[in-house]
Design an enzyme around this catalytic site. Structure first.
Site, PDB file in Angstrom:
ATOM      1  CG  ASN A 214      -8.279  -1.272  12.201  1.00 57.86           C
ATOM      2  OD1 ASN A 214      -7.361  -1.927  11.703  1.00 57.86           O
ATOM      3  ND2 ASN A 214      -8.854  -0.263  11.571  1.00 57.86           N
TER       4      ASN A 214
ATOM      5  CG  HIS B  24      -5.479  -1.944   8.817  1.00 55.23           C
ATOM      6  ND1 HIS B  24      -5.548  -0.605   9.121  1.00 55.23           N
ATOM      7  CD2 HIS B  24      -4.151  -2.229   8.850  1.00 55.23           C
ATOM      8  CE1 HIS B  24      -4.340  -0.121   9.302  1.00 55.23           C
ATOM      9  NE2 HIS B  24      -3.477  -1.089   9.154  1.00 55.23           N
TER      10      HIS B  24
ATOM     11  CG  ASP C 230      -0.224  -0.364   2.516  1.00 59.30           C
ATOM     12  OD1 ASP C 230       1.016  -0.323   2.542  1.00 59.30           O
ATOM     13  OD2 ASP C 230      -0.911  -0.677   3.494  1.00 59.30           O
TER      14      ASP C 230
ATOM     15  CD  GLU D 120      -8.392   1.099   7.816  1.00 61.66           C
ATOM     16  OE1 GLU D 120      -8.347   0.210   8.683  1.00 61.66           O
ATOM     17  OE2 GLU D 120      -7.700   2.130   7.861  1.00 61.66           O
TER      18      GLU D 120
HETATM   19  C1  GLP Z   1      -0.070   0.394   8.434  1.00 60.57           C
HETATM   20  C2  GLP Z   1       0.079  -0.424   7.165  1.00 60.57           C
HETATM   21  C3  GLP Z   1      -0.153  -1.892   7.404  1.00 60.57           C
HETATM   22  C4  GLP Z   1       0.579  -2.333   8.648  1.00 60.57           C
HETATM   23  C5  GLP Z   1      -0.002  -1.602   9.822  1.00 60.57           C
HETATM   24  C6  GLP Z   1       0.575  -2.043  11.145  1.00 60.57           C
HETATM   25  O1  GLP Z   1      -1.323   0.929   8.611  1.00 60.57           O
HETATM   26  N1  GLP Z   1      -0.775   0.011   6.119  1.00 60.57           N
HETATM   27  O2  GLP Z   1       0.264  -2.619   6.268  1.00 60.57           O
HETATM   28  O3  GLP Z   1       0.459  -3.716   8.820  1.00 60.57           O
HETATM   29  O4  GLP Z   1       0.282  -0.226   9.633  1.00 60.57           O
HETATM   30  O5  GLP Z   1       1.617  -1.225  11.528  1.00 60.57           O
HETATM   31  P1  GLP Z   1       2.604  -1.524  12.688  1.00 60.57           P
HETATM   32  O6  GLP Z   1       3.444  -2.643  12.235  1.00 60.57           O
HETATM   33  O7  GLP Z   1       3.375  -0.251  12.831  1.00 60.57           O
HETATM   34  O8  GLP Z   1       1.799  -1.852  13.884  1.00 60.57           O
END
Ligand code: GLP
Length: 240
Positions: A135, A137, A66, A142
């Site tokens: 959450n 995702h 993404d 989402e």
């Molecule tokens: C972002 C990304 C996700 C990732 C998530 C978790 O929102 N779009 O792909 O998995 O964060 O992030 P973290 O690893 O910092 O908890």
């Protein structure tokens, strides 16, 4: 699902790095990559393996899950910037073989369908790394009543804006949209590695481990895939 429960973040990162190393070295593989804090340790280990000649990315193509929209690739908060600085600049990969949706695309809809085409032209993703949003995702898919199969433009959940605002000066500066692979794009990978660290991921992880599927917790969708490995630490698995 194969489950590897590690003592801590360092062990989780090491296990993930070993799997990626074995999947890429001397191969013409296609990797799906993730951003966020979770894979940072894995990227650091892979970078030092590469420096020592223990890992070879010369034949590898990558597709990231993404990118925020709109955002410039030069913006330090963009996922392109993150990937270049944290990983691509430190390994022997051809930068032209690294793909991330363009956060400045004039027509984001076209950018998304082109992204799908590029993945298909390169024979699909062999190994996809995913993290989990608090959450539930994955990428920026989402929780919602409906999920979208292919790469698309999406609005970020307010909880995601809040969670990701730690990287920005304020929540107001977090882009409110993103371009993300869809659930089908992610599930089309040959193998999926789910990484999770810390108690903030426990709730979403527990839902995934229940084995049911809910669009309100997108990571549960990996239960539809036949080759998934969860690598997590004890805090994520057992909670606090
Ligand atoms: C972002 C990304 C996700 C990732 C998530 C978790 O929102 N779009 O792909 O998995 O964060 O992030 P973290 O690893 O910092 O908890």
């Amino acid at each position: 699902m194969k489950i590897i429960i590690c003592n801590d973040y360092a062990e989780m990162s090491a296990k993930a790095a070993e799997i990626v190393r074995d999947a890429v070295s001397g191969k013409k593989a296609c990797l799906g990559l993730a951003t966020g804090s979770t894979p940072e340790g894995m990227y650091d280990l892979l970078s030092s393996m590469c420096k020592k000649g223990e890992c070879d990315f010369s034949g590898i193509t990558t597709f990231n899950l993404d990118e925020y929209y709109p955002i410039s690739p030069d913006d330090p908060q963009s996922y392109r910037y993150y990937m270049n600085k944290r990983f691509f600049d430190k390994i022997n990969i051809d930068i032209n073989s690294t793909f991330i949706p363009d956060g400045l695309a004039a027509d984001p809809g076209i950018e998304c369908s082109e992204y799908e085409k590029k993945i298909a032209e390169r024979g699909g993703i062999d190994l996809q790394i995913i993290g989990i949003g608090p959450n539930g995702h994955i990428g920026f898919n989402e929780p919602d009543e409906e999920l979208i199969p292919l790469t698309h433009v999406t609005n970020l959940a307010s909880s995601t804006v809040e969670a990701n605002s730690r990287f920005f000066a304020s929540p107001d500066e977090v882009p409110k949209q993103a371009l993300t692979m869809g659930i089908k794009t992610i599930l089309s990978a040959g193998r999926i590695i789910v990484l999770a660290s810390g108690s903030a991921k426990h709730k979403a992880l527990s839902k995934m481990l229940d084995g049911k599927i809910s669009t309100m917790c997108p990571v549960t969708m990996v239960n539809l895939h036949r080759n998934v490995t969860l690598i997590c630490d004890k805090e994520a698995y057992y909670g606090r």
